[in-house]
Design a protein around this motif. Structure first.
Motif, PDB file in Angstrom:
ATOM      1  N   PRO A  67       6.150  -8.954 -24.559  1.00  0.00           N
ATOM      2  CA  PRO A  67       7.069  -8.080 -23.382  1.00  0.00           C
ATOM      3  C   PRO A  67       7.589  -6.411 -23.615  1.00  0.00           C
ATOM      4  O   PRO A  67       8.478  -7.059 -24.313  1.00  0.00           O
ATOM      5  N   TYR A  68       7.257  -5.364 -22.932  1.00  0.00           N
ATOM      6  CA  TYR A  68       8.017  -4.313 -22.916  1.00  0.00           C
ATOM      7  C   TYR A  68       7.736  -3.482 -21.427  1.00  0.00           C
ATOM      8  O   TYR A  68       6.789  -3.428 -21.017  1.00  0.00           O
ATOM      9  N   PRO A  69       9.064  -3.560 -20.579  1.00  0.00           N
ATOM     10  CA  PRO A  69       9.054  -2.955 -19.106  1.00  0.00           C
ATOM     11  C   PRO A  69       9.149  -1.520 -19.298  1.00  0.00           C
ATOM     12  O   PRO A  69       9.555  -1.406 -20.344  1.00  0.00           O
ATOM     13  N   THR A  70       7.828  -0.618 -18.176  1.00  0.00           N
ATOM     14  CA  THR A  70       8.839   0.998 -17.947  1.00  0.00           C
ATOM     15  C   THR A  70       9.019   0.415 -16.831  1.00  0.00           C
ATOM     16  O   THR A  70       8.351  -0.334 -15.946  1.00  0.00           O
ATOM     17  N   ALA A  71       9.096   1.933 -15.922  1.00  0.00           N
ATOM     18  CA  ALA A  71       9.176   1.660 -14.759  1.00  0.00           C
ATOM     19  C   ALA A  71       8.833   2.162 -14.378  1.00  0.00           C
ATOM     20  O   ALA A  71       7.638   2.932 -14.515  1.00  0.00           O
ATOM     21  N   LEU A  72       8.331   2.113 -12.986  1.00  0.00           N
ATOM     22  CA  LEU A  72       6.879   3.391 -12.120  1.00  0.00           C
ATOM     23  C   LEU A  72       7.262   4.800 -12.118  1.00  0.00           C
ATOM     24  O   LEU A  72       8.245   5.037 -12.447  1.00  0.00           O
ATOM     25  N   GLN A  73       6.474   5.669 -12.796  1.00  0.00           N
ATOM     26  CA  GLN A  73       6.714   7.421 -12.456  1.00  0.00           C
ATOM     27  C   GLN A  73       5.990   7.134 -11.238  1.00  0.00           C
ATOM     28  O   GLN A  73       4.613   7.316 -10.956  1.00  0.00           O
ATOM     29  N   PRO A  74       6.967   8.476 -10.916  1.00  0.00           N
ATOM     30  CA  PRO A  74       6.131   8.960  -9.357  1.00  0.00           C
ATOM     31  C   PRO A  74       5.615  10.233  -9.890  1.00  0.00           C
ATOM     32  O   PRO A  74       5.104  10.992 -10.893  1.00  0.00           O
ATOM     33  N   ALA A  75       4.118  10.223  -9.159  1.00  0.00           N
ATOM     34  CA  ALA A  75       2.529  11.056  -9.749  1.00  0.00           C
ATOM     35  C   ALA A  75       2.172  11.396  -7.792  1.00  0.00           C
ATOM     36  O   ALA A  75       2.052  11.171  -7.273  1.00  0.00           O
ATOM     37  N   SER A  76       1.752  12.852  -7.988  1.00  0.00           N
ATOM     38  CA  SER A  76       1.460  13.245  -7.001  1.00  0.00           C
ATOM     39  C   SER A  76      -0.526  12.442  -5.920  1.00  0.00           C
ATOM     40  O   SER A  76      -0.480  12.585  -5.263  1.00  0.00           O
ATOM     41  N   THR A  77      -0.802  11.750  -7.095  1.00  0.00           N
ATOM     42  CA  THR A  77      -2.140  11.481  -6.866  1.00  0.00           C
ATOM     43  C   THR A  77      -2.474  10.336  -7.498  1.00  0.00           C
ATOM     44  O   THR A  77      -2.005  10.196  -8.931  1.00  0.00           O
ATOM     45  N   LEU A  78      -2.120   9.037  -7.020  1.00  0.00           N
ATOM     46  CA  LEU A  78      -2.469   7.606  -7.582  1.00  0.00           C
ATOM     47  C   LEU A  78      -4.148   7.177  -7.064  1.00  0.00           C
ATOM     48  O   LEU A  78      -4.838   7.745  -6.423  1.00  0.00           O
ATOM     49  N   TYR A  79      -4.481   6.657  -7.893  1.00  0.00           N
ATOM     50  CA  TYR A  79      -5.403   5.613  -7.630  1.00  0.00           C
ATOM     51  C   TYR A  79      -6.453   4.251  -8.117  1.00  0.00           C
ATOM     52  O   TYR A  79      -5.059   3.503  -9.161  1.00  0.00           O
ATOM     53  N   SER A  80      -6.839   3.302  -7.712  1.00  0.00           N
ATOM     54  CA  SER A  80      -7.003   2.738  -7.475  1.00  0.00           C
ATOM     55  C   SER A  80      -8.261   1.887  -7.536  1.00  0.00           C
ATOM     56  O   SER A  80      -9.565   2.886  -7.444  1.00  0.00           O
ATOM     57  N   ARG A  81      -8.646   1.245  -9.157  1.00  0.00           N
ATOM     58  CA  ARG A  81     -10.384   0.760  -8.784  1.00  0.00           C
ATOM     59  C   ARG A  81     -11.111   0.048  -8.066  1.00  0.00           C
ATOM     60  O   ARG A  81     -12.421   0.598  -7.970  1.00  0.00           O
ATOM     61  N   LEU A  82     -10.426  -0.626  -7.452  1.00  0.00           N
ATOM     62  CA  LEU A  82     -10.492  -1.735  -6.461  1.00  0.00           C
ATOM     63  C   LEU A  82      -9.916  -2.321  -5.327  1.00  0.00           C
ATOM     64  O   LEU A  82      -8.595  -2.281  -6.227  1.00  0.00           O
ATOM     65  N   VAL A  83     -10.663  -1.527  -4.087  1.00  0.00           N
ATOM     66  CA  VAL A  83      -9.555  -1.449  -3.410  1.00  0.00           C
ATOM     67  C   VAL A  83     -10.583  -2.983  -2.868  1.00  0.00           C
ATOM     68  O   VAL A  83     -11.055  -2.600  -1.822  1.00  0.00           O
ATOM     69  N   LEU A  84      -9.803  -4.292  -1.203  1.00  0.00           N
ATOM     70  CA  LEU A  84     -10.438  -5.379  -0.954  1.00  0.00           C
ATOM     71  C   LEU A  84      -9.561  -4.325   0.150  1.00  0.00           C
ATOM     72  O   LEU A  84      -8.360  -5.316   0.123  1.00  0.00           O
ATOM     73  N   ILE A  85     -10.620  -4.783   1.669  1.00  0.00           N
ATOM     74  CA  ILE A  85      -9.612  -4.635   2.680  1.00  0.00           C
ATOM     75  C   ILE A  85     -11.168  -5.565   3.683  1.00  0.00           C
ATOM     76  O   ILE A  85     -11.742  -5.650   3.890  1.00  0.00           O
ATOM     77  N   HIS A  86     -10.057  -6.925   4.053  1.00  0.00           N
ATOM     78  CA  HIS A  86     -10.492  -7.976   4.686  1.00  0.00           C
ATOM     79  C   HIS A  86     -11.590  -6.957   5.889  1.00  0.00           C
ATOM     80  O   HIS A  86     -10.925  -6.144   6.590  1.00  0.00           O
ATOM     81  N   ARG A  87     -13.347  -7.805   5.673  1.00  0.00           N
ATOM     82  CA  ARG A  87     -13.317  -6.935   7.403  1.00  0.00           C
ATOM     83  C   ARG A  87     -13.914  -5.933   7.544  1.00  0.00           C
ATOM     84  O   ARG A  87     -14.328  -5.379   8.344  1.00  0.00           O
ATOM     85  N   ALA A  88     -13.934  -4.911   5.874  1.00  0.00           N
ATOM     86  CA  ALA A  88     -14.176  -3.536   5.240  1.00  0.00           C
ATOM     87  C   ALA A  88     -14.984  -3.292   4.955  1.00  0.00           C
ATOM     88  O   ALA A  88     -14.130  -3.801   4.020  1.00  0.00           O
ATOM     89  N   GLU A  89     -15.764  -3.434   5.037  1.00  0.00           N
ATOM     90  CA  GLU A  89     -17.710  -2.654   4.231  1.00  0.00           C
ATOM     91  C   GLU A  89     -17.584  -1.795   4.147  1.00  0.00           C
ATOM     92  O   GLU A  89     -18.552  -2.059   2.710  1.00  0.00           O
ATOM     93  N   THR A  90     -17.812  -0.884   5.187  1.00  0.00           N
ATOM     94  CA  THR A  90     -18.013   0.709   4.749  1.00  0.00           C
ATOM     95  C   THR A  90     -17.593   1.591   4.520  1.00  0.00           C
ATOM     96  O   THR A  90     -16.122   1.044   4.748  1.00  0.00           O
ATOM     97  N   PRO A  91     -17.683   2.405   3.619  1.00  0.00           N
ATOM     98  CA  PRO A  91     -16.596   3.909   3.595  1.00  0.00           C
ATOM     99  C   PRO A  91     -16.150   3.509   4.715  1.00  0.00           C
ATOM    100  O   PRO A  91     -14.748   3.604   4.513  1.00  0.00           O
ATOM    101  N   GLU A  92     -16.312   4.459   5.923  1.00  0.00           N
ATOM    102  CA  GLU A  92     -15.544   4.716   6.712  1.00  0.00           C
ATOM    103  C   GLU A  92     -14.641   2.983   7.722  1.00  0.00           C
ATOM    104  O   GLU A  92     -13.444   4.257   7.291  1.00  0.00           O
ATOM    105  N   ALA A  93     -15.115   2.651   7.303  1.00  0.00           N
ATOM    106  CA  ALA A  93     -14.302   1.238   8.089  1.00  0.00           C
ATOM    107  C   ALA A  93     -12.729   1.315   7.392  1.00  0.00           C
ATOM    108  O   ALA A  93     -11.398   1.116   7.051  1.00  0.00           O
ATOM    109  N   VAL A  94     -13.109   1.437   5.341  1.00  0.00           N
ATOM    110  CA  VAL A  94     -11.901   0.987   4.483  1.00  0.00           C
ATOM    111  C   VAL A  94     -10.860   2.080   4.729  1.00  0.00           C
ATOM    112  O   VAL A  94      -9.907   1.756   4.761  1.00  0.00           O
TER     113      VAL A  94
END
Length: 194
Positions: A67-94
């Motif tokens: 393993p090799y550790p690296t620090a988190l780097q700030p960025a003005s835009t972040l992305y997540s490939r998949l976000v799960l929110i309990h009981r929110a299954e429509t784009p509007e609810a999410v």
């Protein structure tokens, strides 16, 4: 162990929901800096991943590198490939629940649900096998823009939604912005190997 998140592993999609690993495939574990020693015993270990589609079972073994550790780097835009929110299954609810979570954390940013080439919102399913039953959870890709450096680090540390240990709700920069490294309280420990 609550603050630990696991990133999606990059690879080339194959038939039957398989993923072919490449030289760029990595196991990335995000955890507070004081917990890094907890993952060092994984170095050189072989891990077995079991997965199954309906009644067909598959298994693959992978050897972890150093393993090799690296620090988190700030960025003005972040992305997540998949976000799960309990009981929110429509784009509007999410969007609504995700915005509430950002507000609770004191993070200011603009949330977007990315779309595919055909204009549809990126919707994905996470299949979980529990006690010989398959559960399919619906989630969405998510982008948060217009983040300050402080809010960017905060979002990378805390994520949005649940199942962070299952590679969900983990945010990464959409591109690498070069900034001065500082003492962030979370680091990314990366294992390479096959």
């Amino acid at each position: 162990m609550e603050a630990i998140s696991i990133h999606p592993i990059a690879g080339i999609p194959q038939p039957l929901n398989q993923l072919r690993l490449t030289n760029r495939s990595r196991l990335r574990i995000r955890l507070p800096i004081d917990q890094i020693p907890l993952v060092y015993p994984l170095a050189g270990q072989t891990i077995t991943i079991d997965w199954g589609i309906e009644r067909v079972s598959h298994q693959a073994k992978f050897q972890l590198g150093i393993p090799y550790p690296t620090a988190l780097q700030p960025a003005s835009t972040l992305y997540s490939r998949l976000v799960l929110i309990h009981r929110a299954e429509t784009p509007e609810a999410v969007l609504e629940v995700a915005q509430r979570q950002l507000n609770r954390k004191g993070i200011k940013g603009t949330i977007e649900l990315p779309t595919r080439a055909n204009g549809e919102v990126q919707c994905r399913l996470l299949t979980i096998k529990k006690k010989h039953q398959l559960f399919r959870l619906r989630g969405f890709g998510m982008k948060v823009t217009k983040l300050s450096e402080k809010d960017s680090i905060k979002l990378q540390q805390s994520g949005i939604g649940g199942k962070h240990k299952m590679m969900c709700g983990v945010f990464v920069p959409t591109w690498r912005e070069t900034t001065e490294k500082d003492e962030n309280s979370n680091v990314l420990v990366i294992y390479s190997g096959r």
